[in-house]
Design a protein around this motif. Sequence first.
Motif, PDB file in Angstrom:
ATOM      1  N   GLY A  45      -2.494  -0.597  14.125  1.00 59.66           N
ATOM      2  CA  GLY A  45      -3.493  -1.403  14.818  1.00 59.66           C
ATOM      3  C   GLY A  45      -3.942  -2.613  14.024  1.00 59.66           C
ATOM      4  N   ILE A  46      -3.013  -3.221  13.301  1.00 61.22           N
ATOM      5  CA  ILE A  46      -3.327  -4.392  12.482  1.00 61.22           C
ATOM      6  C   ILE A  46      -2.333  -5.509  12.776  1.00 61.22           C
ATOM      7  CG2 ILE A  46      -4.352  -3.055  10.604  1.00 61.22           C
ATOM      8  CD1 ILE A  46      -1.676  -3.430   9.101  1.00 61.22           C
ATOM      9  N   LYS A  47      -2.624  -6.697  12.253  1.00 61.68           N
ATOM     10  CA  LYS A  47      -1.702  -7.816  12.399  1.00 61.68           C
ATOM     11  C   LYS A  47      -0.589  -7.671  11.368  1.00 61.68           C
ATOM     12  CE  LYS A  47      -5.044 -10.970  14.293  1.00 61.68           C
ATOM     13  NZ  LYS A  47      -5.614 -12.305  14.284  1.00 61.68           N
ATOM     14  N   GLU A  48       0.583  -8.113  11.748  1.00 62.71           N
ATOM     15  CA  GLU A  48       1.753  -8.002  10.887  1.00 62.71           C
ATOM     16  C   GLU A  48       1.544  -8.687   9.536  1.00 62.71           C
ATOM     17  OE1 GLU A  48       6.472  -8.735  11.512  1.00 62.71           O
ATOM     18  OE2 GLU A  48       5.251  -8.617  13.311  1.00 62.71           O
ATOM     19  N   GLU A  49       0.770  -9.761   9.518  1.00 61.34           N
ATOM     20  CA  GLU A  49       0.524 -10.501   8.280  1.00 61.34           C
ATOM     21  C   GLU A  49      -0.200  -9.655   7.229  1.00 61.34           C
ATOM     22  OE1 GLU A  49      -0.673 -11.841  11.385  1.00 61.34           O
ATOM     23  OE2 GLU A  49       1.283 -12.778  11.650  1.00 61.34           O
ATOM     24  N   ARG A  50      -0.990  -8.671   7.665  1.00 62.28           N
ATOM     25  CA  ARG A  50      -1.734  -7.804   6.735  1.00 62.28           C
ATOM     26  C   ARG A  50      -0.851  -6.784   6.029  1.00 62.28           C
ATOM     27  NH1 ARG A  50      -6.124  -6.847   4.801  1.00 62.28           N
ATOM     28  NH2 ARG A  50      -6.479  -4.752   5.551  1.00 62.28           N
ATOM     29  N   LEU A  51       0.334  -6.544   6.546  1.00 65.39           N
ATOM     30  CA  LEU A  51       1.203  -5.515   5.975  1.00 65.39           C
ATOM     31  C   LEU A  51       1.568  -5.789   4.521  1.00 65.39           C
ATOM     32  CD1 LEU A  51       3.653  -4.533   8.823  1.00 65.39           C
ATOM     33  CD2 LEU A  51       1.743  -3.241   7.890  1.00 65.39           C
ATOM     34  N   ARG A  52       1.755  -7.052   4.187  1.00 57.46           N
ATOM     35  CA  ARG A  52       2.123  -7.395   2.810  1.00 57.46           C
ATOM     36  C   ARG A  52       1.053  -6.927   1.827  1.00 57.46           C
ATOM     37  NH1 ARG A  52       3.255 -13.464   1.669  1.00 57.46           N
ATOM     38  NH2 ARG A  52       3.769 -13.511  -0.501  1.00 57.46           N
ATOM     39  N   LEU A  53      -0.197  -7.178   2.159  1.00 54.98           N
ATOM     40  CA  LEU A  53      -1.304  -6.755   1.315  1.00 54.98           C
ATOM     41  C   LEU A  53      -1.413  -5.231   1.284  1.00 54.98           C
ATOM     42  CD1 LEU A  53      -3.751  -7.460  -0.415  1.00 54.98           C
ATOM     43  CD2 LEU A  53      -5.076  -7.659   1.694  1.00 54.98           C
ATOM     44  N   ILE A  54      -1.289  -4.609   2.431  1.00 50.70           N
ATOM     45  CA  ILE A  54      -1.360  -3.148   2.498  1.00 50.70           C
ATOM     46  C   ILE A  54      -0.237  -2.525   1.686  1.00 50.70           C
ATOM     47  CG2 ILE A  54      -1.103  -1.166   4.062  1.00 50.70           C
ATOM     48  CD1 ILE A  54      -2.649  -2.836   6.139  1.00 50.70           C
ATOM     49  N   LYS A  55       0.969  -3.061   1.802  1.00 47.59           N
ATOM     50  CA  LYS A  55       2.105  -2.541   1.043  1.00 47.59           C
ATOM     51  C   LYS A  55       1.847  -2.654  -0.457  1.00 47.59           C
ATOM     52  CE  LYS A  55       6.992  -3.184   0.122  1.00 47.59           C
ATOM     53  NZ  LYS A  55       8.168  -4.031   0.328  1.00 47.59           N
ATOM     54  N   SER A  56       1.407  -3.805  -0.892  1.00 52.41           N
ATOM     55  CA  SER A  56       1.145  -4.037  -2.308  1.00 52.41           C
ATOM     56  C   SER A  56       0.099  -3.065  -2.851  1.00 52.41           C
ATOM     57  CB  SER A  56       0.684  -5.479  -2.502  1.00 52.41           C
ATOM     58  OG  SER A  56       0.309  -5.712  -3.827  1.00 52.41           O
ATOM     59  N   ARG A  57      -0.994  -2.921  -2.130  1.00 53.15           N
ATOM     60  CA  ARG A  57      -2.068  -2.023  -2.574  1.00 53.15           C
ATOM     61  C   ARG A  57      -1.636  -0.563  -2.536  1.00 53.15           C
ATOM     62  NH1 ARG A  57      -7.313  -4.814   0.327  1.00 53.15           N
ATOM     63  NH2 ARG A  57      -7.421  -6.596  -1.069  1.00 53.15           N
ATOM     64  N   ALA A  58      -0.922  -0.177  -1.497  1.00 53.01           N
ATOM     65  CA  ALA A  58      -0.470   1.215  -1.377  1.00 53.01           C
ATOM     66  C   ALA A  58       0.482   1.573  -2.514  1.00 53.01           C
ATOM     67  CB  ALA A  58       0.197   1.442  -0.029  1.00 53.01           C
ATOM     68  N   LEU A  59       1.408   0.678  -2.823  1.00 52.90           N
ATOM     69  CA  LEU A  59       2.348   0.940  -3.916  1.00 52.90           C
ATOM     70  C   LEU A  59       1.635   1.012  -5.258  1.00 52.90           C
ATOM     71  CD1 LEU A  59       5.412  -1.251  -2.896  1.00 52.90           C
ATOM     72  CD2 LEU A  59       5.264   1.239  -2.946  1.00 52.90           C
ATOM     73  N   LYS A  60       0.682   0.123  -5.465  1.00 55.58           N
ATOM     74  CA  LYS A  60      -0.075   0.134  -6.728  1.00 55.58           C
ATOM     75  C   LYS A  60      -0.844   1.441  -6.878  1.00 55.58           C
ATOM     76  CE  LYS A  60      -3.153  -2.589  -9.527  1.00 55.58           C
ATOM     77  NZ  LYS A  60      -4.532  -2.509  -9.699  1.00 55.58           N
ATOM     78  N   ARG A  61      -1.523   1.848  -5.822  1.00 54.93           N
ATOM     79  CA  ARG A  61      -2.272   3.110  -5.868  1.00 54.93           C
ATOM     80  C   ARG A  61      -1.341   4.306  -6.102  1.00 54.93           C
ATOM     81  NH1 ARG A  61      -5.259   0.997  -0.857  1.00 54.93           N
ATOM     82  NH2 ARG A  61      -7.081  -0.002  -1.745  1.00 54.93           N
ATOM     83  N   PHE A  62      -0.194   4.298  -5.414  1.00 50.06           N
ATOM     84  CA  PHE A  62       0.765   5.388  -5.586  1.00 50.06           C
ATOM     85  C   PHE A  62       1.215   5.458  -7.049  1.00 50.06           C
ATOM     86  CE2 PHE A  62       4.802   7.481  -5.751  1.00 50.06           C
ATOM     87  CZ  PHE A  62       4.687   8.513  -4.828  1.00 50.06           C
TER      88      PHE A  62
END
Length: 72
Positions: free
Chosen positions: A43-60
């Motif tokens: 339920g987000i804009k495609e442009e936000r995925l880059r930020l989400i991916k970066s943060r998710a990988l860092k947290r992981f």
Amino acid sequence: MVQGEEARLILATAAQLKERDREFLRMYYYEELSKEEIAQSLGIKEERLRLIKSRALKRFQEIYARLKGTDT
């Protein structure tokens, strides 16, 4: 395929992630969904995925390193 201790660490790491991070990583790496499909599902804009991916990988990586007993 990952087995044994490594699989346990990955599952334990994923369990400590925020739900959105966990869902994103599952859809991106396991289900291999397109960015468009992931954005729609979250339920987000495609442009936000880059930020989400970066943060998710860092947290992981941070959680995984802590559980494994190493630094990132």
